[in-house]
Scaffold this motif. Structure first.
Motif, short mmCIF file in Angstrom:
data_model
loop_
_atom_site.label_atom_id
_atom_site.label_comp_id
_atom_site.label_asym_id
_atom_site.label_seq_id
_atom_site.Cartn_x
_atom_site.Cartn_y
_atom_site.Cartn_z
N SER A 1 28.16 38.26 33.17
CA SER A 1 28.53 36.88 32.83
C SER A 1 29.90 36.87 32.16
O SER A 1 30.04 37.24 30.99
N LYS B 1 29.69 32.51 31.14
CA LYS B 1 29.31 31.59 32.20
C LYS B 1 27.81 31.64 32.42
O LYS B 1 27.23 32.70 32.62
N GLY B 2 27.18 30.49 32.44
CA GLY B 2 25.73 30.44 32.54
C GLY B 2 25.17 30.64 33.92
O GLY B 2 23.99 30.91 34.09
N ASP B 3 26.03 30.49 34.97
CA ASP B 3 25.53 30.59 36.34
C ASP B 3 25.85 31.93 36.98
O ASP B 3 25.81 32.07 38.20
N ALA B 4 26.17 32.93 36.14
CA ALA B 4 26.56 34.23 36.68
C ALA B 4 25.38 34.95 37.33
O ALA B 4 24.25 34.87 36.85
N ARG B 5 25.65 35.63 38.45
CA ARG B 5 24.63 36.44 39.11
C ARG B 5 24.76 37.91 38.75
O ARG B 5 23.86 38.70 38.98
N THR C 1 37.41 28.82 43.61
CA THR C 1 35.99 28.94 43.30
C THR C 1 35.11 28.26 44.35
O THR C 1 33.92 28.10 44.14
#
Length: 655
Positions: free
Chosen positions: A243, A236-240, A131
């Motif tokens: 999610s 996942k909260g930071d997905a672009r 990651t």
């Protein structure tokens, strides 16, 4: 805030990136003149993209990356390493059959090749997900620590492994390093599996496609047992983009035919024992004023409010006259085409003596089988002959179910780890590991995790053993990753991840023993990967001049103990590292007896004939001495003659 680069733009990289946007399949990874990984355009593929005719050139179906050949070579490279025992860090050293190995897992896997060849039933790993953080597994054994520090940054100035390095700005975008890292390790890991063994690998979306291709290559596509999608119920909260709220568990067998012959892809029904216990408690109330109908009404009502039970479990909502839990199952022919004539014989109702209806396409079983089921009481009839009969499935005969491709579990072990005062982020989940351990292993099986982390798998194995009273064993392998000084683990006094893992095993064992009282193996032997016990002269005596040799009093390093030497010999001879041994004094010498004569060793100098003869009289399978155990060459020859005379089947070696 980003720093200014203070340099001109890299035009080539910019152009490659622009082409990658138009033709992503034309951009791949190469090694540049400095040995660094970079993106480049595959001109042959680009040419094909710009024409509608087939260009000449060879094609083949393959999966490759930069460094693949080097990864294969690295897996096969000889290393001069050993495993050194650490008794103070161990628990129940003398009686345990579990191992905790500290060190790089590629080195550890190489060292275990002889002692555990085809001996491991289950490998269960949770490797780095690539990651963006360095996965800290350099695959080179030709440099010393100083060369690593200067050339790779792997070691800090004190010779400690530098685990806090981030990948460079671009390295996290590449897959080649990760593929090489996992490829060489899986190649070695496969050798350790039993013929009916299997491997489970946790992974997320970053490398799942590459992992599946690598597994297909290493284990063989025919040995793919499937991939479990683990829905963690937490996007996942930071997905672009999409999610992701799921991860994967890839499952491969070493030999699918051998695995399916002995095992089945099944797991225990999670709530089966709870259901049976409740039925027993209700059935025990039967009496003149509490009938079987009352018991079934109470049992069905209880089943309806069990929200965590699956639909398949809730179907077992009836109790028969013997107190057994059961469910009715259709006996109709399952295929669209009609069954043969023998599958249409009507069943006679036991009370009305009239034939019951036959399903439109016939029964599932032929008449002989149906007759046998009738005799065994495995057919459920209605009140009269107007109802099509069903078969009777007893829960006690169906305690296992097929493993589905979807796993729903959104919990974590945060509270449990907090209770044990173990600081660790993102560990594997004990209940998930335990479920797979129970599904795929049995009495005496050996389980390996060479990305041990906080030792979740060791915890789960102890929990499973305590619950089903089996004696599974484990080998945990973990590189002693340095703990950052700004973490809770550091504040609690931990300096590397192995300290956390060993503490967790101790505390989990104490907790399980307190809660269950189970008499299982709570111990582990700690072994640490280190440089060979032998000095350089041992491997290349011919490079030393004759007048220099007498100055070398011993070919063994001064800081090595008898136990270091003994375990080095175990690796050499391919003996398991968890067997019992004893040490006795004979005429002033220490004699080590490993597993009642599998290997007998004496590492003292100038060993007298009386000790040699006493060892030979024990008739061990193997015997080993130091080169300096003998005063001169004639003495060494004499020892050989003693063994030939007294125990000719003993293999004798010196170090």
């Amino acid at each position: 805030m980003e720093k200014m680069k203070m340099e001109t733009i890299d035009i080539v990289s910019h152009n490659v990136a622009q082409l990658g946007k138009l033709f992503p399949n034309c951009v791949s990874e190469i090694i540049d003149s400095n040995g660094s990984c970079k993106l480049a355009v595959n001109m042959e593929v680009l040419q094909q993209m710009l024409t509608d005719t087939v260009l000449p050139g060879d094609e083949s179906y393959e999966f490759s990356w930069v460094g693949k050949k080097a990864a294969i070579a690295e897996a096969h490279k000889i290393i001069r390493k050993t495993l050194r025992p650490d008794i103070p860090e161990s628990r129940d050293w003398d009686i345990t059959e579990n191992l905790y190995i500290e060190g790089d897992n590629l080195e550890a896997l190489k060292l275990l090749q002889e002692s555990y060849l085809a001996a491991v039933k289950l490998i269960y790993i949770d490797p780095p997900y690539n990651t963006g953080h360095d996965f800290v597994y350099p695959d080179s054994f030709i440099m010393d620590n100083e060369e690593y520090a200067n050339g790779t940054g792997y070691f800090d100035e004190d010779g400690n492994v530098n685990f806090c390095r981030e990948n460079s700005e671009t390295a996290g975008k590449y897959h080649s390093d990760w593929c090489s890292m996992i490829y060489s390790r899986l190649m070695l890991a496969r050798n350790l599996l039993t013929e009916d063994g299997l491997i489970l690998i946790n992974m997320d979306e970053n490398e799942i496609s590459n992992l599946q291709k690598i597994c297909a290559e290493v284990f063989g596509e025919a040995n793919d047992l499937g991939t479990i999608v683990w829905d963690k119920r937490n996007p996942k909260g930071d997905a672009r983009g999409v999610s992701y709220q799921h991860e994967y568990i890839v499952v491969y067998a070493k030999n699918k035919a051998a695995f399916t012959e002995k095992c089945k892809m099944r797991r225990p029904k999670k709530n089966a024992e709870t259901i049976i216990k409740k039925a027993i408690q209700i059935f025990s109330k039967l009496g003149s004023s509490y009938t079987l109908d009352d018991a079934n009404a109470e049992f069905s009502a209880w089943m309806r409010i069990q929200n965590d039970f699956s639909g398949g479990e809730k179907a077992y909502n009836k109790i028969d006259e013997n107190g057994d839990v059961y469910r009715p199952v259709s006996m109709a022919w399952p295929n669209k085409k009609k069954a043969p004539d023998d599958y249409f014989i009507p069943l006679i109702h036991p009370i009305t003596n009239k034939p019951c209806p036959v399903p439109d396409r016939g029964w599932r079983n032929p008449s002989a089988t149906m007759k046998k089921m009738m005799e065994e009481g495995r057919i459920l009839f209605g009140k009269d002959e107007t109802t099509i009969p069903n078969s009777k499935y007893l829960l006690k005969d169906n305690m296992y179910e097929n493993i589905p491709s979807l796993l729903y579990y959104g919990g974590s072990d945060t509270d449990m780890l907090s209770q044990m005062k173990i600081p660790f982020d993102t560990p594997k989940v004990v209940n998930i590991c335990k479920e797979h351990i129970k599904s795929f292993t049995s009495e005496g099986d050996l389980i390996l995790d060479f990305f041990s982390g906080s030792a979740t798998l060791a915890h789960a194995i102890m929990q499973a053993n305590a619950e089903d009273n089996l004696k599974r064993k484990y080998i945990m392998v973990q590189i002693p990753e340095t703990i950052a000084d700004n973490t809770e683990a550091y504040r609690q006094g931990y300096r590397n991840i192995c300290q956390i893992g060993k503490d967790r095993i101790r505390r989990a064992g104490d907790l399980i023993k307190k809660e269950t009282g189970a008499g299982i193996d709570y111990g582990f032997r700690v072994l640490k990967v280190d440089d060979t016990n032998m000095k350089d002269v041992y491997y290349s005596a011919e490079e030393y001049s004759q007048n220099l040799l007498p100055m070398l009093e011993s070919n063994i390093k001064e800081d090595r103990t008898d136990l270091d030497l003994l375990f080095g010999c175990l690796l050499e001879w391919g003996l398991p590292l968890s067997l019992p041994y004893s040490s006795d004094k004979m005429d002033g010498c220490t004699v080590h007896n490993y597993n009642d004569g599998d290997l007998v060793a004496c590492f003292d100098e100038n060993v007298p004939d009386s000790v040699i003869k006493a060892i030979a009289k024990m008739q061990p399978l193997r015997a080993v001495f130091r080169d300096s155990s003998f005063a001169n060459s004639p003495s060494k020859i004499n020892v050989g003659e003693i063994f030939k005379l007294m125990t000719p089947d003993t293999t004798v070696k010196v170090i």
